[in-house]
Enzyme design. Structure first.
Site, PDB file in Angstrom:
ATOM      1  CE  LYS A 138      -9.323  -7.044 -21.843  1.00 31.97           C
ATOM      2  NZ  LYS A 138     -10.480  -6.617 -21.661  1.00 31.97           N
ATOM      3  CG  ASP A 169     -13.661  -6.702 -20.663  1.00 31.93           C
ATOM      4  OD1 ASP A 169     -12.888  -8.064 -21.015  1.00 31.93           O
ATOM      5  OD2 ASP A 169     -12.389  -6.140 -20.840  1.00 31.93           O
ATOM      6  CB  CYS A 187       5.228  -4.338  -0.078  1.00 29.12           C
ATOM      7  SG  CYS A 187       5.805  -2.482  -0.785  1.00 29.12           S
ATOM      8  CE1 TYR A 188       1.892   0.702   5.639  1.00 27.93           C
ATOM      9  CE2 TYR A 188      -0.104  -0.527   5.936  1.00 27.93           C
ATOM     10  CZ  TYR A 188       0.265  -0.182   6.306  1.00 27.93           C
ATOM     11  OH  TYR A 188       0.058   1.360   7.157  1.00 27.93           O
ATOM     12  CG  HIS A 245       5.506  -5.662  -4.713  1.00 27.47           C
ATOM     13  ND1 HIS A 245       3.936  -5.405  -4.053  1.00 27.47           N
ATOM     14  CD2 HIS A 245       5.827  -4.784  -4.322  1.00 27.47           C
ATOM     15  CE1 HIS A 245       4.105  -4.436  -3.971  1.00 27.47           C
ATOM     16  NE2 HIS A 245       5.233  -3.690  -3.765  1.00 27.47           N
ATOM     17  N   GLY A 289       1.255  -1.349   0.086  1.00 27.16           N
ATOM     18  CA  GLY A 289       0.472   0.267  -0.108  1.00 27.16           C
ATOM     19  C   GLY A 289       0.457   1.024  -0.127  1.00 27.16           C
ATOM     20  CD  GLU A 305       2.602  -8.334  -5.621  1.00 29.59           C
ATOM     21  OE1 GLU A 305       2.196  -7.610  -5.163  1.00 29.59           O
ATOM     22  OE2 GLU A 305       3.404  -9.167  -5.004  1.00 29.59           O
TER      23      GLU A 305
END
Length: 548
Positions: free
Chosen positions: A403, A253, A105-106, A194, A74, A196
């Site tokens: 997506k 979408d 991280c945060y 990170h 964050g 991810e």
């Protein structure tokens, strides 16, 4: 007509029905632009994840009965007043229930700060981007295969300088900062980087090791479960006699969203395709032909070009344009709802949108609307661009998906390949690809022609399916050139093509020089009002994919 239902209660009821059958990872969201990527990487391993606000109550955490908890990154600083924290009793509850906790991280800084360590502003300004990291000791957090140096993705201005009692440093950055910590006895772990993000070269391995070897998760959740869950949410939200309007753009979408809702509601779904004057070359005709020939959805086409362009006249700020477009779309759907009211005897109060999670992340609702810790990147017309007095209750079955997940869902629903494989096209259309006033001169016409040449060239060279998204941008400058031995002072366009897996991060596509030469020449020869073509070689971040 049925009584209105609470969308919040409907969603919670559907969640409880699904989560009761799966081991769940709870992700506490503290506002990182990458938070949903954490949930996404977990899903990639067929593990169910639930994303909740970082200020969630301990009772809500207990009600979810999580097997594992992850604290996200964050933009805040843990040592400042008012910074978000985990609820009182959180760590005690996790230890009592033997729930592993991973801070990212945060989230790592939060662990350090709340358990008695110290976090300060980084003396060297922080660490950003891809940087080397070295594992400095054998650890539980890193598997045997990842116990060495590796490149990881950093994005932090604060750093841990003193760890809580019992915690160990297991990795440091090239600059010497602490980037991985653990307390195996308490099953609490932290990563300053990170994992991810795809730019962390072994981030996926590290997450898998945490999920399966440390947390003991099982991969029993699949996209088929997402389909069942979203269909159940719609059944709970929409009454048995309610009719629903769907905003159908022609992209993957909204097409997948419409197909999913149609499977639940049948002829109570009314799709609307709006030609807003901001579409690509012959887009309206091509989309309607495909709807009629392949999808067999009930679609009404509405021509709104004059009203939309009048609303955009004089607007140059990207946020102002997006909000104006969002408001105009809602006006169109409201008018259509009044028309249906005369036929049905009651006014439809639901609107289906193909909103994706990247739209939500970048739009980032302001305080009081569900998220207090994020920073707004840009307001997407279907999220931050919506008016405050919206007369519809939204149905957004793709709101928490990326997506490629939507494409997988579309295949499960039998959506034709030509829809599934289409490049993304922004809801605001060409308005966010013209820098400045959309309505000036013939900018829209020029951009349509350039874009058509560019996309056709990509297809001719067999590159379309290798690229996530490609488009042209009209720049607010003129350039001196020579065409036909005469001086010209004409328009400049930029070309953009990127590769990505989910739209959250992206790299520019490395076209061969021969292709760039070919397409530049063809654009300048075909679109005579353009005499200069440039290629955008910026990744996301630091840029976004679209220019506005």
């Amino acid at each position: 007509m049925s009584e209105p239902r609470s969308p919040k209660r409907a969603k919670m009821a559907a969640e409880e029905a699904v989560f009761s059958h799966h081991a769940t990872i709870l992700v506490l969201d503290y506002g990182s632009q990458y938070t949903q990527l954490i949930a996404r990487r977990i899903r990639d391993q067929n593990v169910l994840s639930m994303l909740v606000p970082g200020d969630v109550t301990l009772d809500r955490i207990k009600a979810a009965n999580p097997k594992t908890i992850i604290l996200s990154g964050g933009p805040n600083s843990v040592h400042l007043e008012g910074a978000p924290r985990v609820p009182d009793g959180f760590f005690e509850y996790c230890e009592e229930k033997d729930i592993p906790v991973l801070g990212i991280c945060y989230g790592m800084q939060l662990i350090v700060h709340q358990l008695g360590g110290e976090v300060k502003v980084a003396t060297d300004g922080g660490e950003y981007g891809r940087m080397p990291m070295t594992v400095v000791r054998e650890s539980t957090l890193f598997s045997t295969e990842t116990q060495d140096s590796q490149a990881v993705w950093m994005s932090h201005g604060d750093e841990a300088v003193k760890l809580p009692e019992g915690f160990s440093v297991v990795a440091r950055s090239e600059q010497g900062s602490i980037v991985a910590i653990e307390h195996p006895g308490r099953r609490i772990f932290g990563l300053q980087y990170h994992p991810e993000v795809v730019h962390s070269e072994r981030g996926g391995e590290t997450l898998r090791h945490f999920l399966f070897d440390i947390a003991g998760m099982t991969g029993d959740w699949k996209m088929e479960d997402v389909l069942k869950e979203e269909m159940e949410k719609i059944r709970l939200q929409v009454g048995p006699t309610d009719h629903v309007i769907c905003a159908l753009s022609g992209g993957v979408d909204s097409t997948v969203a419409a197909t999913l809702v149609h499977r639940v509601l049948g002829d109570r779904l009314h799709c609307v395709f709006v030609d807003n004057g901001l579409l690509r070359y012959k887009e309206a005709e091509r989309v309607m032909d495909t709807f009629n020939e392949h999808l067999h959805l009930p679609v009404t086409k509405i021509d709104d070009a004059d009203r939309m362009l009048a609303r955009l006249k004089g607007l140059t700020d990207p946020e102002a344009k997006r909000k104006a477009i969002g408001a105009e779309f809602i006006d169109v759907f409201s008018d259509f709802a009044h028309t249906l009211e005369k036929e049905l005897g009651h006014k439809p109060r639901f609107l289906v949108q193909g909103t994706l999670y990247p739209d939500v992340i970048e739009s980032c609702p302001p305080p009081g609307k569900g998220q207090k810790h994020s920073h707004t990147i840009k307001s997407h017309h279907n999220v931050g661009g919506l008016p405050e007095d919206l007369q519809f209750e939204l149905i957004e079955p793709l709101r928490e998906l990326f997506k490629d997940e939507v494409r997988t869902l579309g295949r499960l629903l039998g959506v034709p390949t030509q829809f599934i494989s289409r490049h993304p096209f922004p809801g605001p259309g060409l308005a966010v690809r013209i820098i400045g006033d959309v309505t000036e001169g013939n900018h829209l016409s020029v951009l349509r022609d350039v874009d058509e040449v560019f996309i056709n060239a990509i297809k001719e060279w067999g590159l379309y399916d290798k690229i996530w998204q490609a488009f042209a941008v009209f720049l607010p400058v003129r350039s001196v050139g020579v065409q036909g031995d005469q001086r010209t002072h004409s328009h400049v366009v930029a070309l953009r093509a990127v590769t990505s897996s989910d739209g959250m991060t992206a790299d520019w596509y490395p076209f061969q020089p021969d292709f760039l030469r070919y397409v530049s020449t063809k654009i300048c020869n075909t679109v005579r009002s353009v005499n200069r073509v440039v290629y955008d070689i910026t990744s996301k971040p630091p840029s976004t994919i679209e220019w506005e």
